[in-house]
Design a protein around this motif. Structure first.
Motif, PDB file in Angstrom:
ATOM      1  N   GLY A  69      -6.165  60.008   3.008  1.00 32.69           N
ATOM      2  CA  GLY A  69      -5.391  58.743   3.175  1.00 32.69           C
ATOM      3  C   GLY A  69      -4.067  58.836   2.300  1.00 32.69           C
ATOM      4  N   SER A  70      -3.369  57.787   2.354  1.00 31.36           N
ATOM      5  CA  SER A  70      -1.971  57.704   1.817  1.00 31.36           C
ATOM      6  C   SER A  70      -2.271  56.590   0.970  1.00 31.36           C
ATOM      7  CB  SER A  70      -0.948  57.178   2.633  1.00 31.36           C
ATOM      8  OG  SER A  70      -0.744  58.074   3.905  1.00 31.36           O
ATOM      9  N   PRO A  71      -1.537  56.748  -0.625  1.00 26.68           N
ATOM     10  CA  PRO A  71      -1.764  55.602  -1.306  1.00 26.68           C
ATOM     11  C   PRO A  71      -1.171  54.458  -1.011  1.00 26.68           C
ATOM     12  CG  PRO A  71      -0.910  57.629  -2.317  1.00 26.68           C
ATOM     13  CD  PRO A  71      -1.148  58.006  -1.067  1.00 26.68           C
ATOM     14  N   GLY A  72      -1.986  53.344  -1.330  1.00 26.36           N
ATOM     15  CA  GLY A  72      -1.346  52.030  -1.004  1.00 26.36           C
ATOM     16  C   GLY A  72      -1.625  51.423   0.617  1.00 26.36           C
ATOM     17  N   GLN A  73      -2.588  52.519   1.546  1.00 27.44           N
ATOM     18  CA  GLN A  73      -2.595  52.205   2.767  1.00 27.44           C
ATOM     19  C   GLN A  73      -4.127  52.219   3.155  1.00 27.44           C
ATOM     20  OE1 GLN A  73      -0.043  51.752   5.020  1.00 27.44           O
ATOM     21  NE2 GLN A  73       1.266  51.836   3.039  1.00 27.44           N
ATOM     22  N   ILE A 123      -0.769  41.995 -13.503  1.00 23.43           N
ATOM     23  CA  ILE A 123      -2.387  42.391 -13.173  1.00 23.43           C
ATOM     24  C   ILE A 123      -2.323  43.336 -11.729  1.00 23.43           C
ATOM     25  CG2 ILE A 123      -4.602  42.085 -12.744  1.00 23.43           C
ATOM     26  CD1 ILE A 123      -3.414  42.032 -15.788  1.00 23.43           C
ATOM     27  N   TRP A 124      -1.693  42.900 -10.718  1.00 29.53           N
ATOM     28  CA  TRP A 124      -1.910  43.606  -9.363  1.00 29.53           C
ATOM     29  C   TRP A 124      -1.606  44.980  -9.472  1.00 29.53           C
ATOM     30  CZ3 TRP A 124      -4.248  43.739  -5.238  1.00 29.53           C
ATOM     31  CH2 TRP A 124      -3.897  44.229  -4.139  1.00 29.53           C
ATOM     32  N   PRO A 125      -0.617  45.662 -10.077  1.00 24.39           N
ATOM     33  CA  PRO A 125      -0.386  47.024  -9.876  1.00 24.39           C
ATOM     34  C   PRO A 125      -1.751  47.805 -10.309  1.00 24.39           C
ATOM     35  CG  PRO A 125       1.553  45.877 -10.999  1.00 24.39           C
ATOM     36  CD  PRO A 125       0.299  44.932 -10.807  1.00 24.39           C
ATOM     37  N   PHE A 126      -2.414  47.337 -11.418  1.00 24.52           N
ATOM     38  CA  PHE A 126      -3.720  48.050 -11.874  1.00 24.52           C
ATOM     39  C   PHE A 126      -4.846  48.190 -10.711  1.00 24.52           C
ATOM     40  CE2 PHE A 126      -2.209  46.382 -15.880  1.00 24.52           C
ATOM     41  CZ  PHE A 126      -1.975  47.651 -16.604  1.00 24.52           C
ATOM     42  N   ASP A 162      -3.278  43.717   0.507  1.00 20.85           N
ATOM     43  CA  ASP A 162      -2.205  42.620   0.773  1.00 20.85           C
ATOM     44  C   ASP A 162      -1.564  42.440  -0.323  1.00 20.85           C
ATOM     45  OD1 ASP A 162      -0.701  40.585   1.578  1.00 20.85           O
ATOM     46  OD2 ASP A 162      -2.344  39.306   2.131  1.00 20.85           O
ATOM     47  N   PRO A 163      -0.479  43.393  -0.681  1.00 18.31           N
ATOM     48  CA  PRO A 163       0.121  42.939  -1.878  1.00 18.31           C
ATOM     49  C   PRO A 163       0.857  41.709  -2.202  1.00 18.31           C
ATOM     50  CG  PRO A 163       0.800  45.077  -1.244  1.00 18.31           C
ATOM     51  CD  PRO A 163      -0.056  44.310  -0.108  1.00 18.31           C
ATOM     52  N   ALA A 164       1.351  41.039  -1.177  1.00 15.84           N
ATOM     53  CA  ALA A 164       1.804  39.726  -1.044  1.00 15.84           C
ATOM     54  C   ALA A 164       1.215  38.528  -1.849  1.00 15.84           C
ATOM     55  CB  ALA A 164       2.379  39.261   0.043  1.00 15.84           C
ATOM     56  N   ASN A 165      -0.203  38.820  -1.468  1.00 20.18           N
ATOM     57  CA  ASN A 165      -1.300  37.913  -1.712  1.00 20.18           C
ATOM     58  C   ASN A 165      -2.133  38.416  -2.737  1.00 20.18           C
ATOM     59  OD1 ASN A 165      -0.810  35.538  -0.280  1.00 20.18           O
ATOM     60  ND2 ASN A 165      -1.107  37.137   1.613  1.00 20.18           N
ATOM     61  N   TRP A 166      -1.997  39.747  -3.330  1.00 18.99           N
ATOM     62  CA  TRP A 166      -2.625  40.364  -4.294  1.00 18.99           C
ATOM     63  C   TRP A 166      -4.063  40.347  -4.191  1.00 18.99           C
ATOM     64  CZ3 TRP A 166      -0.126  35.661  -6.619  1.00 18.99           C
ATOM     65  CH2 TRP A 166       1.157  35.863  -7.137  1.00 18.99           C
ATOM     66  N   SER A 167      -4.345  41.169  -3.079  1.00 18.91           N
ATOM     67  CA  SER A 167      -5.746  41.069  -2.585  1.00 18.91           C
ATOM     68  C   SER A 167      -5.955  42.558  -1.902  1.00 18.91           C
ATOM     69  CB  SER A 167      -5.906  39.882  -1.689  1.00 18.91           C
ATOM     70  OG  SER A 167      -7.108  40.055  -0.804  1.00 18.91           O
ATOM     71  N   LEU A 168      -7.271  43.089  -2.024  1.00 17.75           N
ATOM     72  CA  LEU A 168      -7.573  44.084  -1.441  1.00 17.75           C
ATOM     73  C   LEU A 168      -9.179  44.239  -1.124  1.00 17.75           C
ATOM     74  CD1 LEU A 168      -9.385  46.400  -3.231  1.00 17.75           C
ATOM     75  CD2 LEU A 168      -7.074  46.716  -4.294  1.00 17.75           C
ATOM     76  N   SER A 169      -9.512  44.825  -0.122  1.00 19.74           N
ATOM     77  CA  SER A 169     -11.037  44.987   0.167  1.00 19.74           C
ATOM     78  C   SER A 169     -11.311  46.513   0.460  1.00 19.74           C
ATOM     79  CB  SER A 169     -11.790  44.136   1.285  1.00 19.74           C
ATOM     80  OG  SER A 169     -10.663  44.499   2.534  1.00 19.74           O
ATOM     81  N   TYR A 170     -12.655  46.938   0.000  1.00 16.49           N
ATOM     82  CA  TYR A 170     -13.047  48.119   0.281  1.00 16.49           C
ATOM     83  C   TYR A 170     -14.414  48.378   0.665  1.00 16.49           C
ATOM     84  CZ  TYR A 170     -15.097  47.881  -4.518  1.00 16.49           C
ATOM     85  OH  TYR A 170     -15.676  47.569  -5.572  1.00 16.49           O
ATOM     86  N   GLN A 171     -14.835  49.538   1.230  1.00 16.07           N
ATOM     87  CA  GLN A 171     -16.230  49.715   1.153  1.00 16.07           C
ATOM     88  C   GLN A 171     -16.773  50.948   0.723  1.00 16.07           C
ATOM     89  OE1 GLN A 171     -15.774  50.108   5.890  1.00 16.07           O
ATOM     90  NE2 GLN A 171     -17.608  51.247   5.545  1.00 16.07           N
TER      91      GLN A 171
END
Length: 165
Positions: free
Chosen positions: A50-54, A25-28, A76-85
């Motif tokens: 910006g750069s993909p994944g950064q 699921i994470w790659p989606f 944080d791919p290792a913990n399958w987490s991201l945040s955005y605003q």
């Protein structure tokens, strides 16, 4: 006269994916600019800067309710987490910050392997004029359910094409 400060809205939605692992699921979610393939009310989504994944990546999305520019704050791919605003939009979302996490669940599959995961979508935002918090949380919840179904359908299609069903 001082301007009245309303309390921030906070909320969370969760959904369970019984047949998929966090690694599937994470790659989606990690592909931050693919929202038009997952989100029911978005028809266009692309990278602005910006750069993909950064962190710092900014996406522009257009959909049923208008347009929005969103910035990837953490990933944080290792913990399958991201945040955005939300940086700017034309539909009244102010000071919105969200976190998406994929969490493993320990369900034993038919093949004896552990499978299943949950997606958690939490947010904090200023109140949205003309809307109740409960209605916004319900919208997030319904959207997350829709997105989870799209992800599992895409995975099932990939597995059928590769003969792994």
């Amino acid at each position: 006269m001082a301007e009245e400060t309303l309390p921030k809205w906070k909320g969370k939605a969760m959904t369970v994916l019984k047949r998929s692992t966090p690694d599937q699921i994470w790659p989606f979610l990690e592909e931050f600019c693919n929202l038009d393939r997952l989100f029911p009310d978005i028809h266009t989504c692309y990278r602005v800067e910006g750069s993909p994944g950064q962190p710092g990546l900014v996406r522009h999305c257009i959909g049923k309710f208008g347009w929005v520019n969103e910035k990837l704050l953490t990933i944080d791919p290792a913990n399958w987490s991201l945040s955005y605003q939300v940086l700017e939009n034309n539909f009244g979302l102010n000071n919105y910050v969200a976190t998406l996490k994929v969490l493993p669940t320990a369900t034993m599959g038919n093949d004896g392997k552990l499978e299943g995961c949950e997606i958690e979508w939490s947010f904090i935002t200023d109140p949205i004029q003309g809307m109740k918090l409960e209605d916004f949380v319900s919208y997030i919840d319904n959207t997350l359910q829709f997105m989870a179904n799209k992800m599992e359908d895409a995975l099932n299609a990939q597995m059928q094409r590769s003969g792994m069903s």
